[in-house]
Design a protein around this motif. Structure first.
Motif, short mmCIF file in Angstrom:
data_model
loop_
_atom_site.label_atom_id
_atom_site.label_comp_id
_atom_site.label_asym_id
_atom_site.label_seq_id
_atom_site.Cartn_x
_atom_site.Cartn_y
_atom_site.Cartn_z
N ARG A 68 -2.23 1.94 139.86
CA ARG A 68 -1.10 2.00 140.79
C ARG A 68 -0.70 3.34 141.16
O ARG A 68 0.00 3.32 142.73
CB ARG A 68 -0.08 1.58 139.54
CG ARG A 68 1.47 1.64 140.26
CD ARG A 68 2.29 0.89 139.55
NE ARG A 68 2.70 1.74 138.21
CZ ARG A 68 3.50 2.81 138.22
NH1 ARG A 68 4.04 3.10 139.37
NH2 ARG A 68 3.58 3.44 137.06
N HIS A 69 -0.75 4.22 140.51
CA HIS A 69 -0.77 5.46 141.17
C HIS A 69 -1.50 6.03 142.35
O HIS A 69 -1.15 6.42 143.31
CB HIS A 69 -0.88 6.51 140.13
CG HIS A 69 0.02 6.80 139.06
ND1 HIS A 69 -0.15 7.39 137.77
CD2 HIS A 69 1.27 6.25 139.06
CE1 HIS A 69 1.13 7.13 137.23
NE2 HIS A 69 1.88 6.55 138.03
N VAL A 70 -2.64 5.61 142.27
CA VAL A 70 -3.51 5.76 143.44
C VAL A 70 -3.42 4.95 144.70
O VAL A 70 -3.45 5.46 145.79
CB VAL A 70 -5.07 5.67 142.86
CG1 VAL A 70 -5.96 5.75 144.21
CG2 VAL A 70 -5.82 6.26 142.03
N ALA A 119 8.59 5.90 139.77
CA ALA A 119 8.33 4.79 140.38
C ALA A 119 9.00 4.53 141.97
O ALA A 119 8.85 3.84 142.87
CB ALA A 119 8.72 3.44 139.65
N SER A 120 10.10 5.44 142.03
CA SER A 120 10.79 5.35 143.29
C SER A 120 10.00 6.13 144.48
O SER A 120 10.27 5.93 145.58
CB SER A 120 12.16 6.24 143.09
OG SER A 120 11.74 7.57 142.95
N ASN A 148 -3.27 5.69 148.59
CA ASN A 148 -4.54 4.92 149.32
C ASN A 148 -4.47 3.51 149.36
O ASN A 148 -3.32 2.94 148.79
CB ASN A 148 -5.62 5.28 148.38
CG ASN A 148 -5.88 6.98 148.09
OD1 ASN A 148 -6.64 7.57 149.07
ND2 ASN A 148 -5.26 7.39 146.98
N GLN A 149 -5.37 3.07 150.21
CA GLN A 149 -5.32 1.57 150.57
C GLN A 149 -5.95 0.81 149.78
O GLN A 149 -5.73 -0.40 149.51
CB GLN A 149 -5.67 1.21 152.04
CG GLN A 149 -4.84 1.93 153.21
CD GLN A 149 -3.55 1.22 153.17
OE1 GLN A 149 -3.12 0.20 152.99
NE2 GLN A 149 -2.48 2.20 153.48
N GLY A 181 10.36 -2.04 136.60
CA GLY A 181 9.99 -0.49 136.71
C GLY A 181 8.66 -0.23 136.60
O GLY A 181 7.66 -1.32 136.84
N GLY A 182 7.93 0.88 136.43
CA GLY A 182 6.50 0.88 136.46
C GLY A 182 5.79 0.10 135.50
O GLY A 182 4.52 -0.47 135.99
#
Length: 968
Positions: free
Chosen positions: A339-341, A408-409, A345-346, A289-290
């Motif tokens: 992780r969210h960013v 997380a999906s 974004n790369q 999971g996350g």
């Protein structure tokens, strides 16, 4: 084929029709999505259909965390620290890592030696994890908020605190006086009986009753079905199959569901169509999971930090950083943001000031590097999907869609892996709210179970997930074992009847067949089987060998626990009749004759596995939580008192410089106020920092005693003139009104006296005249001699004469009615004159004697007296009208009323005065009442004048018609 998503308006309308209360006494229910990282709740109440419960910060989800904030002076025995929840708790984590407890869900119902518990302890090094003295499950000692003697806090206790906060928010949303006590939780499909019991324990400690538990995939499917119609099997339709893929912070699950509808019998001769959702199979990964992905970033951060020049110079080790609570708390919080960013974004990065040993650290990570370090986790995504399909006996091609749920999906590489496992992206769907579909499904289920609501009928079938069976021993001590349910068995199915050959009391152990082995859940113990068998042998001549024990068992619909419905004994005997013995005819004892009843066996059914808390232990935990809540309330009240006192001292500094304040106060008064304000300010930042609420409020009261009287002088001097004017006007109006009414009464009494005198005189004259001559009999009609050309003139003359004869309008009052208003007028006038004189002698710095409240109070008394007098007039008039109507009924039916009174349903209605509040919410003033009464009396006079005309014209006209005078 995917079904179209309804518009927001359609969804709203659907909700309105789906939820309608069918009883008057209703209560609110709650659906809770208990996630690893976040808790979400949805409230259902009449007028509030499925609304998300917002946090105190107006967020739609609450971080699953609680923090104990240690006192600056250290812990004291018997006291409780300040608590913080959600985002507030996580904000304190770097400062108090040993008293911040996040993401507790993976620990529920697990012993301390479980792999998941050990991993949690590793990732939260500052927490003091211990085994609970009774249950042996995870518990935590406080690092600094409590004394060492304080008992460790069970994970269920900490979770109960979070649930109490959620319940408080829900009750605030539900409205004043509402109580929220019933709840449905959504849980992962892999939860064992022990984990389910842990949630139920936490709910009980929080004061919540668990209506049911529902797996997350089924909850999402239930939400999906609320606004859709599926193929009807009775009409030849084929079921739809969809997979719910849910990847959250703590785990990944895949659930295959079958959606269909069927026609079933309804009340009477009617049929109805119901929707059905069946769980066909589930697959999962408990640790994918996350959070697991966050930990990859945390480990990379530690590795790069240790390799930095400054860290190497200071000989920093990875082990040292990993064991440092504050450093790990900072890294963990930042890792999730990174992780969210990277999902959009790369490349991204973050900076840390004084991360460890006062060493700063700058971190950068690219999406490509992140995906590379997560390559092993990526492969696990498809495993959960394949396991679900295997359990359901389906293939990818059988699925209509794969519905994504969970934060997380949304990670790009997760979706890529799903496309790979499914052979393309055409089946992936985002047609449900990926954050809230589960909580909406749980809320719908709560409303469905509650008797207070009626919702769209959707039948659900929850699967057992784990096989289950039983173990027991024969009378000879031989172990026996039997599988009762498979992973696909449904909760709530009809009870199974089991047969045992035991003749003596025995026990049956029920268990779940878990990947780790058989886990006992309950034990059935018979209590009087031996005695019952003996009774069958002795009294009913049963052969002991033929005696059988019948046990009914099922899985409950609420949580899948084993339930025993019955334990009975029976035997086969030969039936003896009068004609002889009928060989070979068997009769099951207890069922052969209608008057006979089954012989029931007493038994107990107890929970096994992790030890249950005793009633005393459970009460102690509840009392501790109640004490914590009481401490929170007391702290909040003290903080309010402190804030009020502090803000008041600042406000006083501005008040004493105000021109009006200076004008109405003396220099001595202002100096005293300044001195006390300064003392209070100094005290607040000194000894007053730890003062009790009572002391704080007393300080505020003492300061207000000096300031409030002067503020009242300002207010009094500003409002007094207008109130005096209003009161004088009301007095004048009252006086004029009383004078007018008295005049009306006097005029009417004088008229009555004159009329009585005239009547007596007329009676005497008439008597004298009758003795002289007798009036000639009339040979013509009553209208002989009537000239048409003079009718108008004579009518006007008649009306004038009749008005003079009738006199003034009869008053609606008597003198006694005016007594209260007269006395009130006199008393208030006298009081006002005295107070005005006393007030004129005072200066601006003196406290006034003519107060706003006294002026207002007397004005209200005057208005009330006027209101009472008006109502008395109305009642008097209605009595008079009632008497008049009774008299009118005695007239002939041919008489037709021409009254100008208001007509209702063709009948005359007596005029009334409508007394009701105006737009400002106030009742009419004395002046307004007097004006209303004047209009009222004028209306009476007009009606009386109309009534005097009716007898003059109606009767003659009708009589002439009878005699043929049509021209009239």
């Amino acid at each position: 084929m995917a079904r179209p998503t309804l518009s927001p308006l359609s969804i709203l309308l659907s909700a309105i029709f789906l939820f309608s209360p069918h009883v008057f006494a209703v209560s609110a229910v709650l659906g809770v999505d208990l996630g690893t990282e976040y808790i979400k709740a949805a409230l259902v109440k009449p007028g509030i259909p499925l609304e998300i419960v917002l946090t105190k910060d107006s967020r739609r989800k609450e971080i699953s965390a609680v923090t104990f904030k240690p006192s600056p002076n250290g812990p004291k025995k018997g006291t409780y620290p300040e608590r913080a929840f959600g985002s507030d708790a996580m904000a304190l984590a770097p400062r108090f890592p040993g008293d911040t407890f996040p993401n507790l869900k993976p620990l529920l119902g697990l012993p301390v030696d479980a792999a998941e518990v050990k991993e949690y302890a590793k990732r939260h090094p500052a927490l003091q994890l211990v085994a609970h003295k009774v249950r042996g499950t995870a518990a935590f000692k406080s690092a600094a908020a409590f004394t060492p003697e304080e008992e460790a806090w069970l994970v269920e206790e900490l979770l109960a605190m979070e649930l109490q906060a959620i319940r408080a928010n829900a009750e605030e949303l539900a409205g004043k006086g509402s109580s929220v006590r019933s709840v449905v939780f959504s849980i992962p499909p892999f939860y064992t009986i022990e984990e389910k019991r842990a949630i139920e324990l936490a709910a009980e400690l929080a004061g919540l009753k668990v209506l049911s538990l529902i797996t997350e995939g089924l909850a999402v499917g239930l939400n999906y079905a609320t606004n859709r119609q599926f193929p009807n099997l009775n009409e030849g339709g084929k079921p739809e199959h969809h997979m719910i893929f849910d990847m959250g912070a703590g785990s990944t699950t895949a659930t295959v569901l079958k959606f269909q509808s069927r026609t079933v019998k309804d009340i009477g001769k009617f049929n109805k169509t119901v929707q059905e959702i069946q769980v066909l199979g589930s697959g999962w990964d408990r640790t994918l999971g996350g959070d697991a992905l966050n930990y990859l970033i945390v480990d990379d951060m530690i590795s790069k930090f240790v390799e930095s020049p400054k860290a190497q110079k200071a000989s920093v080790t990875a082990e040292g950083v990993a064991a440092h609570g504050r450093a790990i708390a900072k890294l963990t919080a930042s890792a999730e943001k990174v992780r969210h960013v990277l999902s959009a974004n790369q490349v991204t990065g973050t900076n840390f000031e004084g991360l460890y040993d006062d060493i700063d650290f700058k971190y950068t990570l690219t999406r490509a590097d992140f995906e590379e370090m997560a390559s092993s986790q990526i492969e696990r995504v498809s495993i959960a999907v394949q396991n679900a399909l295997t359990a359901a006996g389906l293939e990818v091609k059988d699925l209509g869609s794969v519905i994504l749920h969970g934060g997380a999906s949304r990670i790009p590489f997760v979706q890529k892996q799903l496309e790979k496992a499914l052979g393309g992206a055409d089946k992936l769907r985002t047609n449900v709210n990926s954050d809230e579909a589960a909580v909406f499904g749980a809320g719908f289920r709560a409303a469905e179970i509650s008797p207070s609501f009626r919702v769209k009928e959707i039948r659900i079938f929850e699967a057992a997930v784990y096989p289950a069976g039983m173990r027991w021993k024969t009378d000879e001590g031989k172990p026996k074992h039997q599988r009762l349910w498979t992973a696909s068995s449904y909760f709530g199915a009809p009870a199974k009847e089991l047969t045992f050959t035991n003749k003596e009391d025995f026990s049956v152990n029920f268990y779940q067949d878990l990947p780790s082995g058989e886990a006992d859940t309950k034990v059935l113990t018979t209590q009087n089987l031996t005695a019952t068998v003996a009774e069958l042998v002795e009294k009913h001549k049963c052969d002991k060998a033929d005696i059988k024990v019948k046990v009914g068992v099922r899985l409950t619909n609420e949580d899948g626990e084993v339930d025993v419905t019955k334990v009975t004994v029976e035997c086969e005997t030969e039936t003896v009749e009068k004609a002889g013995i009928v060989d070979g005819v068997k009769n099951l004892f207890g069922f052969g004759k209608k008057e006979q009843k089954p012989l029931e066996v007493k038994f107990t059914l107890e929970k096994t596995g992790i030890p249950e808390l005793s009633k005393a232990d459970l009460t102690a935990l509840k009392d501790r939580l109640k004490a914590f809540e009481a401490s929170d309330r007391a702290r909040k009240q003290r903080e309010e008192a402190l804030n009020q006192l502090e803000s008041y001292t600042y406000r006083v500094r501005d008040i004493i410089e105000n021109e009006d304040f200076i004008r109405v106060s003396t220099a001595e008064e202002r100096a005293k106020i300044e001195k006390q304000t300064s003392e209070v300010s100094d005290w607040l930042y000194g000894d007053g920092a730890d003062a009790t609420e009572k002391v704080l409020r007393q300080r505020l009261k003492d300061l207000q005693k000096l300031v409030t009287p002067i503020q009242q002088r300002i207010e009094e001097s500003a409002k007094r003139p207008e109130l005096i004017k209003d009161l004088k006007d009301a007095l004048n109006s009252t006086q004029h009104f009383i004078v007018d009414i008295k005049k009306q009464i006097a005029d009417h009494e004088a008229f009555l006296a004159a009329q009585a005198s005239a009547s007596a005189s007329s009676s005497t004259t008439s008597t004298e005249t009758s003795t002289v001559t007798e009036a000639p009999a009339s040979s013509a009609g009553d209208f002989d001699g009537l000239e048409e050309e003079s009718s108008a003139t004579s009518t006007a003359t008649s009306m004038e004469d009749l008005n003079k004869e009738r006199g003034p309008v009869p008053p609606v009052y008597v003198l006694e009615d005016l007594k209260e208003s007269e006395e009130l007028y006199v008393s208030i006038s006298t009081w006002l004159e005295e107070k005005l004189g006393a007030q004129e002698k005072l200066g601006e710095t003196d406290d006034p004697v003519l107060l706003i409240k006294d002026l207002t109070e007397r004005r209200e008394k005057l208005d009330k007296a006027g209101m009472d007098l008006a109502m008395k007039g109305v009642r008097n008039f209605e009595k008079r009208e009632k008497a008049k109507k009774a008299k009118t009924k005695s007239k002939t039916k041919t008489t037709k009323s021409k009254s100008t009174s208001t007509l209702k349903n063709g009948k005359p209605v007596a005029p009334t005065i409508k007394l009701q509040p105006g737009k400002d919410g106030k009742m009419p003033s004395q002046e307004e009442l007097n004006e209303m009464l004047k209009d009222f009396l004028d209306q009476q006079q007009q009606e009386n004048q109309q009534e005097t005309q009716e007898p003059v014209f109606e009767k003659p006209v009708e009589e002439k018609k009878e005699e043929g005078h049509d021209e009239l």
